[in-house]
Design a protein around this motif. Structure first.
Motif, PDB file in Angstrom:
ATOM      1  N   ASN A  82       0.830  -1.209   0.000  1.00 32.50           N
ATOM      2  CA  ASN A  82       0.000   0.000   0.000  1.00 32.50           C
ATOM      3  C   ASN A  82       0.861   1.254   0.000  1.00 32.50           C
ATOM      4  O   ASN A  82       0.551   2.234  -0.662  1.00 32.50           O
ATOM      5  N   SER A  83       1.953   1.189   0.772  1.00 36.54           N
ATOM      6  CA  SER A  83       2.818   2.369   0.848  1.00 36.54           C
ATOM      7  C   SER A  83       3.376   2.718  -0.517  1.00 36.54           C
ATOM      8  O   SER A  83       3.465   3.877  -0.888  1.00 36.54           O
ATOM      9  N   TRP A  84       3.782   1.687  -1.246  1.00 33.45           N
ATOM     10  CA  TRP A  84       4.386   1.959  -2.565  1.00 33.45           C
ATOM     11  C   TRP A  84       3.347   2.446  -3.582  1.00 33.45           C
ATOM     12  O   TRP A  84       3.688   3.026  -4.596  1.00 33.45           O
ATOM     13  N   GLN A  85       2.075   2.160  -3.277  1.00 34.36           N
ATOM     14  CA  GLN A  85       1.028   2.574  -4.216  1.00 34.36           C
ATOM     15  C   GLN A  85       0.641   4.042  -4.029  1.00 34.36           C
ATOM     16  O   GLN A  85      -0.087   4.592  -4.850  1.00 34.36           O
ATOM     17  N   ALA A  86       1.103   4.633  -2.945  1.00 29.70           N
ATOM     18  CA  ALA A  86       0.682   6.013  -2.657  1.00 29.70           C
ATOM     19  C   ALA A  86       0.986   6.925  -3.828  1.00 29.70           C
ATOM     20  O   ALA A  86       2.035   6.791  -4.474  1.00 29.70           O
ATOM     21  N   ALA A  91      -4.231   4.684 -14.660  1.00 34.53           N
ATOM     22  CA  ALA A  91      -4.036   3.669 -15.702  1.00 34.53           C
ATOM     23  C   ALA A  91      -4.276   4.290 -17.080  1.00 34.53           C
ATOM     24  O   ALA A  91      -5.099   5.197 -17.213  1.00 34.53           O
ATOM     25  N   PRO A  92      -3.534   3.841 -18.070  1.00 39.05           N
ATOM     26  CA  PRO A  92      -3.680   4.440 -19.396  1.00 39.05           C
ATOM     27  C   PRO A  92      -5.045   4.124 -20.008  1.00 39.05           C
ATOM     28  O   PRO A  92      -5.587   3.030 -19.805  1.00 39.05           O
ATOM     29  N   GLY A 122       1.090   0.840  -8.279  1.00 43.64           N
ATOM     30  CA  GLY A 122       0.611   2.198  -8.571  1.00 43.64           C
ATOM     31  C   GLY A 122       1.362   2.860  -9.706  1.00 43.64           C
ATOM     32  O   GLY A 122       1.344   4.087  -9.851  1.00 43.64           O
ATOM     33  N   SER A 123       2.060   2.078 -10.508  1.00 44.15           N
ATOM     34  CA  SER A 123       2.894   2.628 -11.583  1.00 44.15           C
ATOM     35  C   SER A 123       2.359   2.147 -12.927  1.00 44.15           C
ATOM     36  O   SER A 123       1.830   1.024 -13.013  1.00 44.15           O
ATOM     37  N   GLN A 124       2.501   2.967 -13.953  1.00 39.58           N
ATOM     38  CA  GLN A 124       1.877   2.629 -15.230  1.00 39.58           C
ATOM     39  C   GLN A 124       2.805   2.859 -16.409  1.00 39.58           C
ATOM     40  O   GLN A 124       3.679   3.736 -16.353  1.00 39.58           O
ATOM     41  N   VAL A 144       7.844   4.011 -18.276  1.00 37.45           N
ATOM     42  CA  VAL A 144       7.028   3.758 -17.088  1.00 37.45           C
ATOM     43  C   VAL A 144       7.096   4.967 -16.174  1.00 37.45           C
ATOM     44  O   VAL A 144       8.181   5.535 -15.947  1.00 37.45           O
ATOM     45  N   ARG A 145       5.945   5.372 -15.689  1.00 35.87           N
ATOM     46  CA  ARG A 145       5.916   6.402 -14.663  1.00 35.87           C
ATOM     47  C   ARG A 145       5.618   5.692 -13.344  1.00 35.87           C
ATOM     48  O   ARG A 145       4.596   5.012 -13.210  1.00 35.87           O
ATOM     49  N   PHE A 146       6.553   5.808 -12.414  1.00 34.26           N
ATOM     50  CA  PHE A 146       6.371   5.126 -11.138  1.00 34.26           C
ATOM     51  C   PHE A 146       5.452   5.941 -10.226  1.00 34.26           C
ATOM     52  O   PHE A 146       5.299   7.156 -10.407  1.00 34.26           O
ATOM     53  N   SER A 147       4.887   5.262  -9.257  1.00 38.24           N
ATOM     54  CA  SER A 147       4.010   5.946  -8.299  1.00 38.24           C
ATOM     55  C   SER A 147       4.802   7.043  -7.578  1.00 38.24           C
ATOM     56  O   SER A 147       6.048   6.981  -7.502  1.00 38.24           O
ATOM     57  N   GLY A 148       4.096   8.005  -7.033  1.00 38.28           N
ATOM     58  CA  GLY A 148       4.751   9.088  -6.303  1.00 38.28           C
ATOM     59  C   GLY A 148       5.613   8.552  -5.173  1.00 38.28           C
ATOM     60  O   GLY A 148       6.705   9.053  -4.914  1.00 38.28           O
ATOM     61  N   ALA A 149       5.141   7.499  -4.521  1.00 31.16           N
ATOM     62  CA  ALA A 149       5.894   6.937  -3.388  1.00 31.16           C
ATOM     63  C   ALA A 149       7.228   6.366  -3.862  1.00 31.16           C
ATOM     64  O   ALA A 149       8.269   6.573  -3.226  1.00 31.16           O
ATOM     65  N   ILE A 150       7.193   5.659  -4.967  1.00 31.43           N
ATOM     66  CA  ILE A 150       8.435   5.043  -5.475  1.00 31.43           C
ATOM     67  C   ILE A 150       9.385   6.141  -5.967  1.00 31.43           C
ATOM     68  O   ILE A 150      10.590   6.110  -5.680  1.00 31.43           O
ATOM     69  N   GLU A 151       8.830   7.096  -6.692  1.00 33.79           N
ATOM     70  CA  GLU A 151       9.675   8.185  -7.187  1.00 33.79           C
ATOM     71  C   GLU A 151      10.343   8.909  -6.023  1.00 33.79           C
ATOM     72  O   GLU A 151      11.536   9.230  -6.076  1.00 33.79           O
ATOM     73  N   SER A 152       9.562   9.127  -4.997  1.00 35.01           N
ATOM     74  CA  SER A 152      10.098   9.856  -3.855  1.00 35.01           C
ATOM     75  C   SER A 152      11.184   9.039  -3.143  1.00 35.01           C
ATOM     76  O   SER A 152      12.235   9.562  -2.773  1.00 35.01           O
ATOM     77  N   ALA A 153      10.951   7.750  -2.997  1.00 31.00           N
ATOM     78  CA  ALA A 153      11.916   6.911  -2.269  1.00 31.00           C
ATOM     79  C   ALA A 153      13.228   6.758  -3.025  1.00 31.00           C
ATOM     80  O   ALA A 153      14.296   6.664  -2.416  1.00 31.00           O
ATOM     81  N   PHE A 154      13.153   6.730  -4.351  1.00 33.39           N
ATOM     82  CA  PHE A 154      14.371   6.450  -5.113  1.00 33.39           C
ATOM     83  C   PHE A 154      14.858   7.646  -5.934  1.00 33.39           C
ATOM     84  O   PHE A 154      15.717   7.495  -6.803  1.00 33.39           O
TER      85      PHE A 154
END
Lengths: 597, 382
Positions: A82-86, A91-92, A122-124, A144-154
């Motif tokens: 769930n955290s990573w989906q934030a 979806a396209p 949460g990434s598309q 691919v655009r990653f979810s905000g959570a993933i982008e923020s973490a990495f």
């Protein structure tokens, strides 16, 4: 017992088990790592699962087919799905995109699995296409655009390329092909990171070998674990393994930070045909400034030639014949790249005199001015022409160097489409009235600039941006401490940041540097860098003798320094400009880096 | 593979991993780590000599070679700067292509000549050779942690110490001589006196290691033998150290310049009788006695000496300037104490045919620029 055997027994993926083992401080490098009996018992005897479940079962609830232990592992080592989906990406829906995605899934079935895993995170996919080479083989490209959570973490801010290649024996040219494809995309794409998928069994090893710090290719197995969190582990293992702070060679582009005012001044000088001279301490970033300046000056009608004098002979040997030959070759190359003819210098003999070279360049510049082409020459490491530590550069016997510099000065004065600049350690070449027994052509003519330490805000930008690309967040306190310890010296700042990063754990999912992390590493870092600082001071002693003595006096009897600094105004000014001493509240202080030595 | 060899394989893995992070590594594999050299072939790398590297230009090759091991980088030590510059330029070009480098040298980093700007050697990340793990050591001596220690093949403690010191740069030997024989320091306290650069070189040579983050001698339990080995190595050094000719020439010129400056001031103060007015009766007698013993057996007074200042030691010369209030002689007054404290010990070392230390050459060059070239701000017009 091997990792894969224990994973099978516990019904978890090997990746998940490795994460768990590492989180418990048990070394596990690969699926074949042998786990001691004692550690196997520890893992088997973990506390009752039900206790842990209450704390974070949501982590595993949405995973298909995960065992109780894998849920436990998730809560131990990974933020929940769930955290990573934030902050998910929608979806396209565009028909064209969906059609292209379907087509890519037909060519590369693995792409479907990857897309589904990404979607659960949460990434598309926001772009997909297939490209054919001249033999009909099709490569697949997806952004691919990653979810905000993933982008923020990495530390990602843009779309990331997923590249699919049909070759089972991946070759370096495929790797290069992926980079070419990345550059050819007319979109804002992450420039230094791609995922690459191939059936090649040695994909990991090959990409590891070919990737460079400034360009990482993450191996994406077609048979990637169906658990979407394995994508997260994959990103973590590769992004966290990078150390983008440590630099061996000069930087430019997105690896270059700050110096905006200096670059503007240098550009102004060159645009107004003033000859700038840039001086700074060893490893202060002079060559990087030249590289960046050359990049910023780049236009279809500007030819920039950067000559590093280090590989030429140096006085007492005469460097001018080699320098002229080098200038001729590089100028020809650059002009040809701009589709300009080079007849005037191409016709020069093998060993032209300085006058012949000047006349040929004069003719060339006249012709180039008709096409509004500007030529800028940059001479780096000027001490190789004026090694004041070894020869008397004022009266020494090397008049051809003064003659060549005089010829360049004449060319600047006689042509409005030519100028040059130089850089080095010591400003003696612009401050001395004589050069090798002649009037110094650069004296009171070249405009001197010094490369001072980075400003705190420049250093902060460097650390935040570079750290972000490695998934590292730095607190204000950490930034302050990094700056204080390194005195803002570009190389030392990066070096210290790299040192601190190397102390961070890799088996976490959120990396953050606090002031305490920096302070904890301060003493070991100082110890590790003390030899380099001594070398820097030895350079200072060689090229700035009076300034070196002033520093000694400031260290040994600071009460006398104010009076002495007034008497040695020029030397004191050098120390200020180089950032070695600072005046604060009428008090003169040594830069922190000098306190390390 | 024996248990003792496993640590080398681990170390080689570390080398591979460090090369990915730091791009250019420097390692000294001298006598202390000699057996490790043969194991370098296990690295997945392109192995070349320096000459091969420079002559087999990779220009035009687009594929990275991965890790490149250059085996005899020590050839650059004592060479002219241009060779260093050529090598660096080539390495930088190949780094852009994605190559990584391991520079292997039998000499320590301090043995390489300084260059004006960026230096391949100084900028490389220094890694140290591996140490034998405790469990695999052949005996309890700390020195047995060095892979080169191999009593069963005739390389015991004394042989290894001799070999390591024979590899050492002259400046490092001078530093060891200073702490072991001049200061007579204990192993622990000597580590606080040595310069950071000396410690880097001592670590790479195997004589010092990091123990819980602190420097520690690998020869601590055989310090007495080590001191003797240092004494022998220093005495056995008969080749002129790199740079000695510059130190000697510049010292000579500085001293001549100082004697001339002080002599001129004395002549101005004392006129034709400056020889007698400058010195007390006892000093005059001592000067004449020195001259009689050496070149002028018939001299009876300072008036017979062409230049009595030439019979003064450098220290006495500095004292004379102060005692006779001859002024600052064009050198900023606050520079005089530094000049004396920097130069006298170096001058004495050179005069007694001893080995120059790290920093001696730079210090002499600095004062030569200030005193002899005269254009520097520190040297004002008299």
């Amino acid at each position: 017992m091997r990792v894969y055997e224990l994973a099978a027994e516990l019904e978890v993926t090997t990746r998940r088990l490795i994460d768990h083992l590492r989180a418990r401080g048990i070394a596990a490098h690969s699926t074949a790592t042998d786990i001691s009996r004692e550690n196997v018992l520890k893992v088997r005897g973990d506390p009752p699962i039900s206790d842990r479940r209450r704390r974070g079962l949501d982590a595993g609830q949405r995973l298909r087919g995960t065992s109780a232990l894998s849920e436990l592992l998730l809560t131990d080592t990974l933020p929940s799905l769930n955290s990573w989906q934030a902050n998910p990406v929608p979806a396209p829906t565009t028909p064209d995109l969906l059609k292209n995605v379907r087509r890519l899934e037909v060519v590369y079935p693995a792409f479907r699995r990857h897309r589904e895993a990404l979607s659960l995170l949460g990434s598309q996919v926001v772009y997909a296409t297939c490209i054919s080479n001249n033999k009909g083989a099709e490569s697949g490209l997806a952004l691919v655009r990653f979810s905000g959570a993933i982008e923020s973490a990495f530390g990602m801010t843009r779309e990331v390329l997923f590249y699919y290649t049909p070759h089972r024996d991946l070759q370096f040219r495929d790797f290069k092909g992926a980079r070419v494809a990345l550059r050819s995309l007319n979109r804002e794409v992450t420039p230094d990171l791609i995922f690459m998928c191939s059936e090649d069994e040695r994909l990991d090893i090959k990409l590891d070998d070919w990737s460079k710090l400034e360009f990482t290719a993450i191996p994406l197995s077609p048979h990637l674990d169906e658990d979407p969190l394995s994508v997260i582990s994959l990103i973590r293992d590769h992004i966290f393994a990078r150390d983008l702070f440590y630099e061996t060679s000069p930087v430019k582009g997105n690896r270059f930070f700050g110096r905006k005012t200096l670059l503007q001044s240098l550009r102004d000088d060159l645009n107004h045909q003033r000859v700038p001279a840039l001086f700074g301490l060893r490893k202060s970033g002079k060559t990087s400034v030249l590289y960046q300046l050359a990049e910023e000056l780049e236009t279809p009608s500007t030819v920039t030639v950067l000559i590093d004098l280090e590989s030429l002979p140096s006085p007492p040997d005469d460097p001018t014949p080699d320098l002229i030959a080098d200038l001729k070759t590089k100028l020809q190359l650059q002009l040809k790249a701009k589709k300009q003819r080079t007849r005037e210098i191409a016709e020069l003999g093998n060993q032209p005199s300085i006058v012949e070279f000047k006349n040929a360049l004069q003719g060339l510049l006249h012709r180039l001015s008709d096409d509004d082409v500007q030529v800028v020459l940059m001479l780096d490491e000027i001490e190789y022409l004026t090694p004041s530590d070894r020869v008397d550069i004022e009266e020494g016997d090397m008049p051809r160097i003064a003659q060549l510099l005089g010829a360049l000065r004449s060319l600047v004065q006689e042509n409005d489409n030519f100028t040059f600049m130089l850089s080095g350690l010591t400003s003696a070449i612009t401050e001395s009235g004589r050069l090798y027994g002649r009037p110094n052509p650069l004296f009171s003519w070249a405009k001197t600039h010094y490369l001072a330490p980075l400003l705190p805000e420049e250093a902060d930008e460097l650390a935040r941006s570079t750290g972000g690309r490695m998934g590292i967040e730095l607190t204000d306190g950490a930034l302050e401490s990094l700056y204080e310890a390194s005195g803002g010296h570009a190389y030392l700042y990066r070096n210290f940041a790299s040192f601190v990063v190397s102390s961070l754990p890799l088996d976490v999912y959120r990396r953050r540097i606090e002031r305490s992390d920096v302070l904890r590493q301060s003493i070991p870092w100082r110890r590790s860098i003390a030899g380099n600082i001594e070398e820097m001071l030895a350079h200072l002693e060689r090229y700035y003798p009076v300034e070196h003595i002033l520093l000694d006096i400031l260290r040994e009897s600071p009460q006398d320094f104010a009076e002495i600094s007034r008497a040695e105004e020029r030397a004191f000014n050098h120390l200020i400009q180089l950032g070695l001493v600072m005046e604060e509240n009428n008090e003169i202080q040594l830069n922190t880096i000098l306190q390390i030595s | 593979m024996t248990k003792k060899d496993d640590y080398v394989a681990d170390w080689l893995r570390d080398v591979e991993s460090h090369s990915k992070r730091f791009s250019v590594l420097f390692v000294q594999l001298g006598a202390a780590h000699h057996p490790v050299r043969t194991r370098l072939s296990e690295l997945q790398a392109k192995h070349v000599t320096l000459n091969e590297y420079l002559t087999q230009s990779s220009e035009g090759e687009k594929k990275s070679s991965g890790l490149v091991v250059i085996h005899d980088v020590a050839d650059l030590a004592g060479k002219r700067q241009r060779r260093m510059g050529e090598t660096r330029a080539q390495v930088m070009a190949d780094l852009d292509r994605g190559d990584r480098f391991l520079l292997v040298s039998e000499s320590c980093r301090g043995a390489f000549p300084p260059v004006p700007g960026s230096s391949l050697i100084e900028d490389a990340k220094v890694i140290n050779g591996p140490m034998v793990p405790n469990a695999a050591r052949v005996d309890s001596q700390r020195l047995s942690g060095l892979p080169g220690y191999d009593p069963s093949n005739g390389i015991g403690r004394d042989e290894l110490l001799r070999a390591i010191l024979a590899d050492s740069d002259s400046k490092l030997l001078a530093a060891l001589e200073y702490v072991c024989w001049e200061r007579f320091e204990s192993p622990r306290s000597s580590l606080e006196i040595l310069s950071a650069q000396d410690l880097v070189d001592l670590r790479s040579s195997g004589l010092v290691q990091l123990d819980d983050g602190l420097h520690a001698w690998t020869v601590e339990d055989c310090w007495k033998e080590f001191r003797i080995a240092v004494a022998d190595a220093v005495s056995a050094m008969t080749a002129a150290p790199v740079g000695i000719e510059d130190i000697y020439r510049q010292l000579w010129e500085i001293e001549r310049m100082l004697r001339m400056m002080i002599g001129s001031a004395a002549r101005e103060t004392g006129g034709n009788h400056w020889r007698k007015s400058l010195f007390s009766a006892a000093e005059q007698e001592a000067l004449v006695e020195s001259a009689r013993r050496d070149t002028q057996p018939t001299a009876s007074s300072v008036a017979d000496l062409r230049d009595p200042l030439e019979w003064l030691t450098l220290t006495a010369l500095f004292d004379l300037r102060i005692n006779k209030q001859l002024g600052d002689l064009g050198v900023a007054k606050y520079f005089w104490p530094k000049l004396a404290s920097d130069l006298v010990p170096i001058r004495n070392r050179i005069a007694h045919n001893r080995i120059p230390r790290t920093g001696d050459q730079d210090a002499v060059r600095k004062w030569h620029t200030i005193i002899c070239r005269g254009s520097s701000p520190g040297r004002q017009s008299p």
